[in-house]
Write a protein that holds these residues in place. Structure first.
Motif, short mmCIF file in Angstrom:
data_model
loop_
_atom_site.label_atom_id
_atom_site.label_comp_id
_atom_site.label_asym_id
_atom_site.label_seq_id
_atom_site.Cartn_x
_atom_site.Cartn_y
_atom_site.Cartn_z
N THR A 176 0.74 -1.02 -0.04
CA THR A 176 -0.16 -0.10 -0.10
C THR A 176 1.00 1.37 -0.05
O THR A 176 0.50 2.24 -0.84
CB THR A 176 -1.07 0.14 1.29
OG1 THR A 176 -1.99 -0.95 1.14
CG2 THR A 176 -1.58 1.43 1.41
N GLY A 177 2.01 1.31 0.89
CA GLY A 177 2.93 2.28 0.87
C GLY A 177 3.56 2.57 -0.54
O GLY A 177 3.70 3.68 -0.67
N ILE A 178 3.76 1.33 -1.05
CA ILE A 178 4.57 1.36 -2.36
C ILE A 178 3.63 2.20 -3.45
O ILE A 178 3.91 3.08 -4.14
CB ILE A 178 5.12 0.13 -3.01
CG1 ILE A 178 6.21 -0.29 -2.03
CG2 ILE A 178 5.50 0.31 -4.21
CD1 ILE A 178 7.46 0.39 -2.58
N ALA A 179 2.26 1.99 -3.34
CA ALA A 179 1.42 2.54 -4.26
C ALA A 179 1.40 4.11 -4.23
O ALA A 179 1.63 4.78 -5.27
CB ALA A 179 -0.15 1.94 -4.12
N LEU A 287 2.58 0.87 -15.19
CA LEU A 287 2.08 -0.56 -14.64
C LEU A 287 2.82 -1.43 -14.54
O LEU A 287 2.67 -2.31 -13.55
CB LEU A 287 1.07 -0.86 -16.08
CG LEU A 287 0.03 -0.18 -16.62
CD1 LEU A 287 -0.89 -0.97 -17.68
CD2 LEU A 287 -1.08 0.30 -15.52
N ALA A 288 4.05 -1.56 -15.06
CA ALA A 288 5.11 -2.47 -14.79
C ALA A 288 5.53 -2.41 -13.32
O ALA A 288 5.65 -3.41 -12.51
CB ALA A 288 6.10 -2.36 -15.89
N ALA A 289 5.78 -1.21 -12.99
CA ALA A 289 6.28 -0.81 -11.47
C ALA A 289 5.10 -1.08 -10.50
O ALA A 289 5.61 -1.85 -9.64
CB ALA A 289 6.58 0.69 -11.42
N LEU A 290 3.87 -0.83 -10.86
CA LEU A 290 2.81 -1.43 -9.90
C LEU A 290 2.70 -2.79 -9.91
O LEU A 290 2.87 -3.50 -8.73
CB LEU A 290 1.53 -0.89 -10.29
CG LEU A 290 1.10 0.57 -10.20
CD1 LEU A 290 -0.04 1.16 -10.92
CD2 LEU A 290 1.25 1.14 -8.89
#
Ligand SMILES: NC(=O)c1ccc[n+]([C@@H]2O[C@H](COP(=O)([O-])OP(=O)(O)OC[C@H]3O[C@@H](n4cnc5c(N)ncnc54)[C@H](O)[C@@H]3O)[C@@H](O)[C@H]2O)c1
Ligand SMILES: [Zn+2]
Length: 372
Positions: A176-179, A287-290
């Motif tokens: 969640t934090g990464i988002a 998208l790839a990072a997510l």
């Protein structure tokens, strides 16, 4: 042990391996203090109490509660006010809040209102809290009708992120934090996206987290400093949260906030590509990072198993979205990416286009979208 200070606001934002000495240093000798903490970070809060006592602060008491959205309520605020009263807190008391965004939002709100306002210090213990929620002075509780409906702008005296607390944080909460960190990168820091791409979310290495959090905190501090009361540019922080909040609401607990933001970031990217203002290759990169962070790119409406989105689900998402304060006439206001590191806010989007994006976000991306 090391601490990094992020400058730009009237109070210090400190990202520290161990928050205890930094918190103690922020409180005056002999000052009365109450520590309010998430029971999940009890050991970290006890360390802070020890450091405060060692520096001569008068700790009136420590309060441990269950963290999470449910505590961010009128009832939660009332018990905190009453506990403060019971412990003998007066207007000279400082409240130290140790926990995730639910704890810092609640404690900040209680501080803004207890005896017409007391000082507080935020000690975030989640990635989301450190990178985002604890910074900026927005405090709030939820009402049964919706999130953050009662609140105040009440800046803390200091924000001290406690990196070592992250060791116990669940992978889902880290994601969640990464988002939100990816959101920060898209708003103002392209280099931060490179860094995310090289990070493993299950990573427990504090040094790696420190860099991600400091960079994301800089973005938040920069935006808040430019617009502390949210009259304009601060709206940029809603990137990914328009469709995100709506699907989070409609999914009824099946989607974490980070998962919803991930889907919402895809939605904003799709709209921006459709309007010709954002390169499809940049959209694919996000998208790839997510996905690399273990975040979903699409969601399913509630019900048994994965079922496709029906017209009525779409309607509910759109209704929720338009009930949000960002509406205006037959269009919805969006924050959209223009480049990685630059966004445009208050872009009015026709409801039909929003509907198309919502529909697309209920299905996995096709190869054209991911450019694989
Ligand atoms: N004020 C703002 O500007 C702002 C901005 C963004 C989000 N928010 C708010 O922040 C809240 C979400 O924040 P959050 O994700 O930190 O939620 P949270 O406080 O609910 O924490 C998430 C979960 O992690 C647990 N936890 C916290 N720290 C831990 C640790 N170190 N180890 C193990 N478990 C730990 C909590 O008990 C909880 O179960 C929402 O209420 C949101 O509205 C506020
Ligand atoms: Zn968010």
């Amino acid at each position: 042990m090391s601490s990094t200070i992020v400058d730009g606001l009237s109070y210090p934002v400190i990202v520290s391996d161990d928050a205890a000495p930094d918190v103690a240093a922020a409180v005056e000798h002999g000052a009365p203090v109450v520590v309010f903490a998430d029971a999940r970070v009890r050991a970290r809060a006890r360390r802070i109490v020890g450091a405060l006592r060692a520096r001569g602060a008068r700790v009136l008491g420590s309060l441990f509660v269950r963290g999470g959205e449910r505590g961010k309520s009128v009832r939660g605020a009332q018990s905190l006010w009453q506990d403060l009263l019971r412990l003998g807190a007066d207007r000279s008391t400082t409240l130290v809040a140790v926990g995730g965004g639910s704890i810092t939002d609640l404690a900040g709100f209680a501080s803004a209102t207890y005896m017409r306002g007391i000082a507080w210090i935020a000690v975030p213990t989640t990635v989301l809290g450190m990178a985002d929620a604890a910074i900026g002075g927005k405090t709030a509780i939820d009402l049964p009708q919706g999130k953050n409906l009662a609140g105040a702008f009440w800046p803390p005296r200091a924000v001290v992120a406690d990196l070592n607390a992250l060791r116990t944080l669940a992978v889902r909460e880290r994601a969640t934090g990464i988002a939100e960190i990816i959101k920060a990168a898209i708003i103002a820091d392209p280099g931060l996206l490179d860094l995310v791409e090289r990070t493993d979310v299950a990573e427990t290495d504090i040094a790696a987290w420190r860099e991600l959090i400091v960079r994301a905190a800089r973005v938040k501090v920069g935006v808040v400093a430019a617009d502390p009361q949210e009259r304009g540019v601060r709206a940029a922080l809603n990137l990914g949260h328009t469709i995100g909040h709506a699907v989070e609401h409609v999914a009824r607990g099946a989607l974490s906030h980070g998962a919803a933001v991930s889907v919402g970031l895809r939605g904003a990217g799709l709209l921006a590509v459709r309007l010709g203002m954002f390169a499809p290759s940049d959209h694919a990169r996000i998208l790839a990072a997510l996905r690399g962070a273990g975040l979903p790119l699409y969601w399913s409406p509630p019900g048994r198993g994965r079922r496709p989105l029906a017209k009525r689900d779409e309607d509910r998402v759109l209704q929720t979205l338009r009930r949000d304060k960002k509406r205006s006439g037959g269009s919805v206001q969006f924050v959209l990416p223009e480049r990685i590191g630059e966004v445009r806010y208050a872009v009015a989007i026709d409801v039909q286009l929003v509907r198309d994006a919502v529909r697309q976000c209920a299905k996995p991306p096709q190869v054209e979208e991911t450019m694989e």
